[in-house]
Design a protein around this motif. Structure first.
Motif, mmCIF file in Angstrom:
data_model
loop_
_atom_site.group_PDB
_atom_site.id
_atom_site.type_symbol
_atom_site.label_atom_id
_atom_site.label_comp_id
_atom_site.label_asym_id
_atom_site.label_seq_id
_atom_site.Cartn_x
_atom_site.Cartn_y
_atom_site.Cartn_z
ATOM 1 N N VAL A 92 -59.439 -72.942 -55.626
ATOM 2 C CA VAL A 92 -58.564 -72.430 -56.802
ATOM 3 C C VAL A 92 -59.326 -72.464 -58.122
ATOM 4 C CG1 VAL A 92 -56.700 -73.050 -57.910
ATOM 5 C CG2 VAL A 92 -56.418 -72.989 -55.567
ATOM 6 N N ARG A 93 -60.130 -73.433 -58.293
ATOM 7 C CA ARG A 93 -61.052 -73.680 -59.376
ATOM 8 C C ARG A 93 -61.926 -72.523 -59.428
ATOM 9 N NH1 ARG A 93 -61.874 -76.455 -63.793
ATOM 10 N NH2 ARG A 93 -63.957 -76.942 -64.478
ATOM 11 N N ARG A 94 -62.746 -72.339 -58.519
ATOM 12 C CA ARG A 94 -63.563 -71.217 -58.746
ATOM 13 C C ARG A 94 -63.064 -69.705 -58.808
ATOM 14 N NH1 ARG A 94 -67.503 -72.688 -53.434
ATOM 15 N NH2 ARG A 94 -68.612 -74.348 -54.579
ATOM 16 N N ARG A 95 -61.783 -69.693 -58.159
ATOM 17 C CA ARG A 95 -61.095 -68.348 -58.421
ATOM 18 C C ARG A 95 -60.569 -68.142 -59.801
ATOM 19 N NH1 ARG A 95 -57.173 -68.654 -54.631
ATOM 20 N NH2 ARG A 95 -55.769 -69.324 -56.132
ATOM 21 N N ARG A 96 -60.079 -69.408 -60.436
ATOM 22 C CA ARG A 96 -59.710 -69.235 -61.820
ATOM 23 C C ARG A 96 -60.807 -68.989 -62.584
ATOM 24 N NH1 ARG A 96 -55.366 -74.248 -61.881
ATOM 25 N NH2 ARG A 96 -53.783 -73.075 -60.943
ATOM 26 N N MET A 97 -62.144 -69.675 -62.392
ATOM 27 C CA MET A 97 -63.422 -69.388 -63.155
ATOM 28 C C MET A 97 -63.743 -68.052 -63.176
ATOM 29 S SD MET A 97 -64.126 -72.269 -64.794
ATOM 30 C CE MET A 97 -65.830 -72.277 -65.080
ATOM 31 N N ARG A 98 -63.827 -67.304 -62.016
ATOM 32 C CA ARG A 98 -63.980 -66.051 -61.876
ATOM 33 C C ARG A 98 -63.293 -64.987 -62.554
ATOM 34 N NH1 ARG A 98 -63.319 -65.262 -56.365
ATOM 35 N NH2 ARG A 98 -61.381 -64.195 -56.839
ATOM 36 N N ASP A 99 -61.869 -65.436 -62.502
ATOM 37 C CA ASP A 99 -60.932 -64.638 -63.154
ATOM 38 C C ASP A 99 -61.248 -64.600 -64.587
ATOM 39 O OD1 ASP A 99 -59.959 -63.692 -60.915
ATOM 40 O OD2 ASP A 99 -58.134 -64.908 -60.911
ATOM 41 N N ALA A 100 -61.394 -65.794 -65.258
ATOM 42 C CA ALA A 100 -61.769 -66.028 -66.621
ATOM 43 C C ALA A 100 -63.016 -65.453 -67.186
ATOM 44 C CB ALA A 100 -61.750 -67.484 -66.970
ATOM 45 N N LEU A 101 -63.819 -65.403 -66.432
ATOM 46 C CA LEU A 101 -65.195 -64.698 -66.553
ATOM 47 C C LEU A 101 -64.903 -62.946 -66.663
ATOM 48 C CD1 LEU A 101 -68.203 -64.615 -67.171
ATOM 49 C CD2 LEU A 101 -68.528 -64.632 -64.606
ATOM 50 N N LEU A 102 -64.046 -62.526 -65.704
ATOM 51 C CA LEU A 102 -63.890 -61.034 -65.535
ATOM 52 C C LEU A 102 -62.962 -60.709 -66.435
ATOM 53 C CD1 LEU A 102 -64.089 -60.900 -61.561
ATOM 54 C CD2 LEU A 102 -65.799 -60.055 -63.414
ATOM 55 N N PHE A 103 -61.865 -61.429 -66.605
ATOM 56 C CA PHE A 103 -60.716 -60.824 -67.328
ATOM 57 C C PHE A 103 -60.370 -61.623 -68.908
ATOM 58 C CE2 PHE A 103 -59.942 -60.223 -62.913
ATOM 59 C CZ PHE A 103 -59.723 -58.880 -62.798
ATOM 60 N N GLY A 104 -61.048 -62.537 -68.998
ATOM 61 C CA GLY A 104 -60.801 -63.177 -70.371
ATOM 62 C C GLY A 104 -59.861 -64.309 -70.220
ATOM 63 N N VAL A 105 -59.556 -64.883 -71.324
ATOM 64 C CA VAL A 105 -58.609 -65.975 -71.370
ATOM 65 C C VAL A 105 -57.127 -65.306 -71.252
ATOM 66 C CG1 VAL A 105 -57.392 -67.689 -73.073
ATOM 67 C CG2 VAL A 105 -59.828 -67.248 -73.218
ATOM 68 N N GLY A 106 -56.745 -64.148 -71.924
ATOM 69 C CA GLY A 106 -55.401 -63.749 -71.784
ATOM 70 C C GLY A 106 -55.114 -62.663 -70.660
ATOM 71 N N ARG A 107 -55.550 -63.247 -69.452
ATOM 72 C CA ARG A 107 -55.615 -62.087 -68.361
ATOM 73 C C ARG A 107 -54.319 -61.858 -67.796
ATOM 74 N NH1 ARG A 107 -57.439 -67.037 -66.313
ATOM 75 N NH2 ARG A 107 -56.272 -68.019 -64.923
ATOM 76 N N VAL A 108 -53.489 -63.086 -67.940
ATOM 77 C CA VAL A 108 -51.927 -62.934 -67.425
ATOM 78 C C VAL A 108 -51.179 -62.038 -68.318
ATOM 79 C CG1 VAL A 108 -50.074 -64.087 -67.160
ATOM 80 C CG2 VAL A 108 -52.114 -65.157 -66.303
ATOM 81 N N ARG A 109 -51.449 -61.990 -69.708
ATOM 82 C CA ARG A 109 -50.902 -61.379 -70.762
ATOM 83 C C ARG A 109 -51.188 -59.860 -70.837
ATOM 84 N NH1 ARG A 109 -52.291 -64.292 -75.683
ATOM 85 N NH2 ARG A 109 -53.846 -65.033 -74.500
ATOM 86 N N ARG A 110 -52.214 -59.359 -69.916
ATOM 87 C CA ARG A 110 -52.433 -58.138 -70.249
ATOM 88 C C ARG A 110 -51.679 -57.104 -69.042
ATOM 89 N NH1 ARG A 110 -58.830 -59.304 -69.910
ATOM 90 N NH2 ARG A 110 -58.887 -59.590 -72.274
ATOM 91 N N THR A 111 -51.151 -55.915 -69.584
ATOM 92 C CA THR A 111 -50.410 -55.322 -68.808
ATOM 93 C C THR A 111 -50.960 -54.110 -68.533
ATOM 94 O OG1 THR A 111 -49.456 -54.001 -70.832
ATOM 95 C CG2 THR A 111 -48.241 -55.984 -70.174
ATOM 96 N N ALA A 112 -50.462 -53.427 -67.436
ATOM 97 C CA ALA A 112 -50.882 -52.274 -67.097
ATOM 98 C C ALA A 112 -51.182 -51.060 -68.048
ATOM 99 C CB ALA A 112 -50.162 -51.540 -65.860
#
Length: 82
Positions: free
Chosen positions: A15-35
């Motif tokens: 889970v930590r690796r996935r979160r780190m990868r997502d943070a690297l790819l999508f940045g801090v606000g990855r959840v807030r971004r909409t389509a």
């Protein structure tokens, strides 16, 4: 009990690796971004690319035109010298 701890540890690392990868790819606000936001950024990127391509074509056209004019001037000078 040891197997449960090991599986929990492995899952936690996963889970930590996935979160780190997502943070690297999508940045801090990855959840807030909409389509819509991603679509807007895609169109903005395409617009910038189109402007850059048009600029390159325009620059090439100007260089070609100037080279033609220079060649014509040289040819006229050679004809005048004869």
């Amino acid at each position: 009990m040891a197997k449960d701890y090991d599986s929990q540890l492995l899952e936690s690392v996963s889970v930590r690796r996935r979160r780190m990868r997502d943070a690297l790819l999508f940045g801090v606000g990855r959840v807030r971004r909409t389509a819509d936001e991603r679509l807007g950024k895609t169109f903005a990127g395409l617009a910038v690319a189109a402007v850059l391509c048009a600029g390159c074509v325009g620059w090439s056209f100007i260089q070609h035109t100037l080279a033609q004019q220079k060649a014509q001037q040289k040819q006229q000078q050679q004809q005048q010298q004869r």
